[in-house]
Motif scaffolding. Sequence first.
Motif, PDB file in Angstrom:
ATOM      1  N   ILE A  54       0.795  -1.062   0.012  1.00  0.00           N
ATOM      2  CA  ILE A  54      -0.032  -0.028   0.013  1.00  0.00           C
ATOM      3  C   ILE A  54       0.971   1.254   0.162  1.00  0.00           C
ATOM      4  CG2 ILE A  54      -0.162  -0.014   2.599  1.00  0.00           C
ATOM      5  CD1 ILE A  54      -2.974   0.964   0.053  1.00  0.00           C
ATOM      6  N   ALA A  55       0.632   2.156  -0.833  1.00  0.00           N
ATOM      7  CA  ALA A  55       1.431   3.347  -1.081  1.00  0.00           C
ATOM      8  C   ALA A  55       0.628   4.496  -1.432  1.00  0.00           C
ATOM      9  CB  ALA A  55       2.443   2.860  -2.035  1.00  0.00           C
ATOM     10  N   ASN A  56       1.406   5.736  -1.093  1.00  0.00           N
ATOM     11  CA  ASN A  56       0.495   6.773  -1.663  1.00  0.00           C
ATOM     12  C   ASN A  56       0.434   7.190  -2.852  1.00  0.00           C
ATOM     13  OD1 ASN A  56       0.162   8.115   1.132  1.00  0.00           O
ATOM     14  ND2 ASN A  56       2.417   8.652   1.187  1.00  0.00           N
ATOM     15  N   GLN A  57       1.587   6.558  -3.887  1.00  0.00           N
ATOM     16  CA  GLN A  57       1.521   6.893  -5.180  1.00  0.00           C
ATOM     17  C   GLN A  57       2.421   5.839  -5.820  1.00  0.00           C
ATOM     18  OE1 GLN A  57       2.888  10.692  -4.943  1.00  0.00           O
ATOM     19  NE2 GLN A  57       5.219  10.183  -4.243  1.00  0.00           N
ATOM     20  N   ASP A  58       2.158   5.518  -7.381  1.00  0.00           N
ATOM     21  CA  ASP A  58       3.089   4.538  -7.737  1.00  0.00           C
ATOM     22  C   ASP A  58       4.245   4.874  -8.014  1.00  0.00           C
ATOM     23  OD1 ASP A  58       0.868   2.620  -7.696  1.00  0.00           O
ATOM     24  OD2 ASP A  58       0.158   3.269  -9.779  1.00  0.00           O
ATOM     25  N   LYS A  59       4.511   6.231  -8.535  1.00  0.00           N
ATOM     26  CA  LYS A  59       5.946   6.653  -8.959  1.00  0.00           C
ATOM     27  C   LYS A  59       6.134   7.943  -8.392  1.00  0.00           C
ATOM     28  CE  LYS A  59       4.013   8.088 -13.054  1.00  0.00           C
ATOM     29  NZ  LYS A  59       3.748   8.260 -14.412  1.00  0.00           N
ATOM     30  N   GLU A  60       7.254   8.426  -8.509  1.00  0.00           N
ATOM     31  CA  GLU A  60       7.559   9.670  -8.099  1.00  0.00           C
ATOM     32  C   GLU A  60       7.069  10.858  -8.770  1.00  0.00           C
ATOM     33  OE1 GLU A  60       9.893  11.382  -5.252  1.00  0.00           O
ATOM     34  OE2 GLU A  60      10.801   9.705  -5.666  1.00  0.00           O
ATOM     35  N   ASP A  61       6.517  11.735  -7.863  1.00  0.00           N
ATOM     36  CA  ASP A  61       5.990  13.029  -8.455  1.00  0.00           C
ATOM     37  C   ASP A  61       6.807  13.842  -9.241  1.00  0.00           C
ATOM     38  OD1 ASP A  61       3.313  12.267  -7.520  1.00  0.00           O
ATOM     39  OD2 ASP A  61       3.350  13.474  -5.745  1.00  0.00           O
ATOM     40  N   THR A  62       6.223  14.738 -10.197  1.00  0.00           N
ATOM     41  CA  THR A  62       7.110  15.814 -10.717  1.00  0.00           C
ATOM     42  C   THR A  62       7.151  16.837  -9.741  1.00  0.00           C
ATOM     43  OG1 THR A  62       4.969  16.820 -11.514  1.00  0.00           O
ATOM     44  CG2 THR A  62       5.968  15.283 -12.940  1.00  0.00           C
ATOM     45  N   LEU A  63       7.937  17.981  -9.838  1.00  0.00           N
ATOM     46  CA  LEU A  63       7.895  18.894  -8.993  1.00  0.00           C
ATOM     47  C   LEU A  63       6.760  19.658  -8.692  1.00  0.00           C
ATOM     48  CD1 LEU A  63       9.989  20.915  -7.285  1.00  0.00           C
ATOM     49  CD2 LEU A  63      10.291  22.116  -9.139  1.00  0.00           C
ATOM     50  N   PHE A  64       6.031  19.995  -9.861  1.00  0.00           N
ATOM     51  CA  PHE A  64       4.807  20.470  -9.629  1.00  0.00           C
ATOM     52  C   PHE A  64       3.917  19.573  -8.656  1.00  0.00           C
ATOM     53  CE2 PHE A  64       0.324  20.760 -10.933  1.00  0.00           C
ATOM     54  CZ  PHE A  64       0.011  22.360 -10.626  1.00  0.00           C
ATOM     55  N   LEU A  65       3.595  18.404  -8.954  1.00  0.00           N
ATOM     56  CA  LEU A  65       2.966  17.707  -8.179  1.00  0.00           C
ATOM     57  C   LEU A  65       3.276  17.608  -6.558  1.00  0.00           C
ATOM     58  CD1 LEU A  65       1.892  14.711 -10.502  1.00  0.00           C
ATOM     59  CD2 LEU A  65       0.413  16.550  -9.825  1.00  0.00           C
ATOM     60  N   LYS A  66       4.697  17.715  -6.344  1.00  0.00           N
ATOM     61  CA  LYS A  66       5.203  17.798  -4.972  1.00  0.00           C
ATOM     62  C   LYS A  66       4.684  18.911  -4.268  1.00  0.00           C
ATOM     63  CE  LYS A  66       9.254  14.861  -5.678  1.00  0.00           C
ATOM     64  NZ  LYS A  66      10.799  14.956  -5.651  1.00  0.00           N
ATOM     65  N   THR A  72      -1.638  21.083  -0.259  1.00  0.00           N
ATOM     66  CA  THR A  72      -3.148  20.461  -0.314  1.00  0.00           C
ATOM     67  C   THR A  72      -2.954  19.427   0.694  1.00  0.00           C
ATOM     68  OG1 THR A  72      -2.802  18.886  -2.044  1.00  0.00           O
ATOM     69  CG2 THR A  72      -3.775  21.188  -2.609  1.00  0.00           C
ATOM     70  N   ASP A  73      -2.024  18.941   1.262  1.00  0.00           N
ATOM     71  CA  ASP A  73      -2.023  17.873   2.164  1.00  0.00           C
ATOM     72  C   ASP A  73      -2.613  16.496   1.547  1.00  0.00           C
ATOM     73  OD1 ASP A  73      -0.899  16.429   4.426  1.00  0.00           O
ATOM     74  OD2 ASP A  73      -3.010  16.759   5.527  1.00  0.00           O
ATOM     75  N   GLU A  74      -2.208  16.603   0.224  1.00  0.00           N
ATOM     76  CA  GLU A  74      -2.669  15.102  -0.343  1.00  0.00           C
ATOM     77  C   GLU A  74      -1.613  14.409  -0.642  1.00  0.00           C
ATOM     78  OE1 GLU A  74      -5.036  15.947  -3.876  1.00  0.00           O
ATOM     79  OE2 GLU A  74      -6.199  17.196  -3.103  1.00  0.00           O
ATOM     80  N   GLY A  75      -1.518  13.403  -1.371  1.00  0.00           N
ATOM     81  CA  GLY A  75      -0.590  12.511  -1.562  1.00  0.00           C
ATOM     82  C   GLY A  75      -0.338  11.341  -0.285  1.00  0.00           C
ATOM     83  N   SER A  76      -1.185  11.592   0.767  1.00  0.00           N
ATOM     84  CA  SER A  76      -1.100  10.717   1.682  1.00  0.00           C
ATOM     85  C   SER A  76      -2.481   9.991   1.831  1.00  0.00           C
ATOM     86  CB  SER A  76      -0.683  11.124   3.030  1.00  0.00           C
ATOM     87  OG  SER A  76      -1.311  12.388   3.527  1.00  0.00           O
ATOM     88  N   GLY A  77      -3.385  10.168   1.170  1.00  0.00           N
ATOM     89  CA  GLY A  77      -4.721   9.923   1.187  1.00  0.00           C
ATOM     90  C   GLY A  77      -4.948   8.325   1.197  1.00  0.00           C
ATOM     91  N   ASP A  78      -4.308   7.541   0.290  1.00  0.00           N
ATOM     92  CA  ASP A  78      -4.320   5.813   0.386  1.00  0.00           C
ATOM     93  C   ASP A  78      -3.788   5.548   1.589  1.00  0.00           C
ATOM     94  OD1 ASP A  78      -5.143   6.057  -2.134  1.00  0.00           O
ATOM     95  OD2 ASP A  78      -3.328   5.566  -3.348  1.00  0.00           O
ATOM     96  N   LEU A  79      -2.622   5.844   2.280  1.00  0.00           N
ATOM     97  CA  LEU A  79      -2.098   5.625   3.533  1.00  0.00           C
ATOM     98  C   LEU A  79      -2.906   5.859   4.688  1.00  0.00           C
ATOM     99  CD1 LEU A  79       1.780   5.491   2.960  1.00  0.00           C
ATOM    100  CD2 LEU A  79       0.339   3.452   3.174  1.00  0.00           C
ATOM    101  N   ARG A  80      -3.212   7.156   4.516  1.00  0.00           N
ATOM    102  CA  ARG A  80      -4.199   7.953   5.498  1.00  0.00           C
ATOM    103  C   ARG A  80      -5.212   6.906   5.851  1.00  0.00           C
ATOM    104  NH1 ARG A  80      -3.390  12.662   7.763  1.00  0.00           N
ATOM    105  NH2 ARG A  80      -2.350  13.454   5.915  1.00  0.00           N
ATOM    106  N   SER A  81      -5.991   6.890   4.939  1.00  0.00           N
ATOM    107  CA  SER A  81      -7.280   5.917   4.899  1.00  0.00           C
ATOM    108  C   SER A  81      -7.179   4.583   5.407  1.00  0.00           C
ATOM    109  CB  SER A  81      -8.324   6.136   3.613  1.00  0.00           C
ATOM    110  OG  SER A  81      -7.459   5.753   2.373  1.00  0.00           O
ATOM    111  N   PHE A  82      -5.839   4.037   4.804  1.00  0.00           N
ATOM    112  CA  PHE A  82      -5.709   2.628   5.303  1.00  0.00           C
ATOM    113  C   PHE A  82      -5.457   2.266   6.669  1.00  0.00           C
ATOM    114  CE2 PHE A  82      -2.224  -0.533   6.318  1.00  0.00           C
ATOM    115  CZ  PHE A  82      -2.855  -1.524   5.794  1.00  0.00           C
ATOM    116  N   PHE A  83      -4.471   3.376   7.398  1.00  0.00           N
ATOM    117  CA  PHE A  83      -4.359   3.486   8.736  1.00  0.00           C
ATOM    118  C   PHE A  83      -5.625   3.751   9.715  1.00  0.00           C
ATOM    119  CE2 PHE A  83       0.291   4.170   7.265  1.00  0.00           C
ATOM    120  CZ  PHE A  83       0.617   2.968   7.567  1.00  0.00           C
TER     121      PHE A  83
END
Length: 126
Positions: A54-66, A72-83
């Motif tokens: 289970i991961a936040n994302q499949d691959k490294e984000d671009t600088l813009f997405l980082k 927006t405190d996004e990018g931890s949605g998958d893990l946040r909901s998992f935990f």
Amino acid sequence: MEKNVYGVFDSNPELLAAISDLKAKGISGTQMTVAADIKNNVQLGNEYTDILIIANQDKEDTLFLKIFHYFTDEGSGDLRSFFTKYGYTFAETKAMLEEVKAKKFILLLDEEVSIEELKAGEEIKK
């Protein structure tokens, strides 16, 4: 079913060693879950295809997405909901999310696996 933290590992080789040790003790891959920031960073090889990653994302984000995820405190949605799903408190979830953001791997085991017994067995061998 709950998931209990077995350990936090700094590198993929350390994670693989722990998984191998657990397999030798009779723990199946279906009883293990690996949490990571980027799924592609988890390299388990062909022998551990039954382990859930289970991961936040499949691959490294671009600088813009980082930058976007930072504000927006996004990018931890998958893990946040998992935990959250498995009953971890906000503080526990936040601590684990900080670990994976630091490029660490968290190995979790299903609740029927007694982590205390596993660790007690390790201490007896030493």
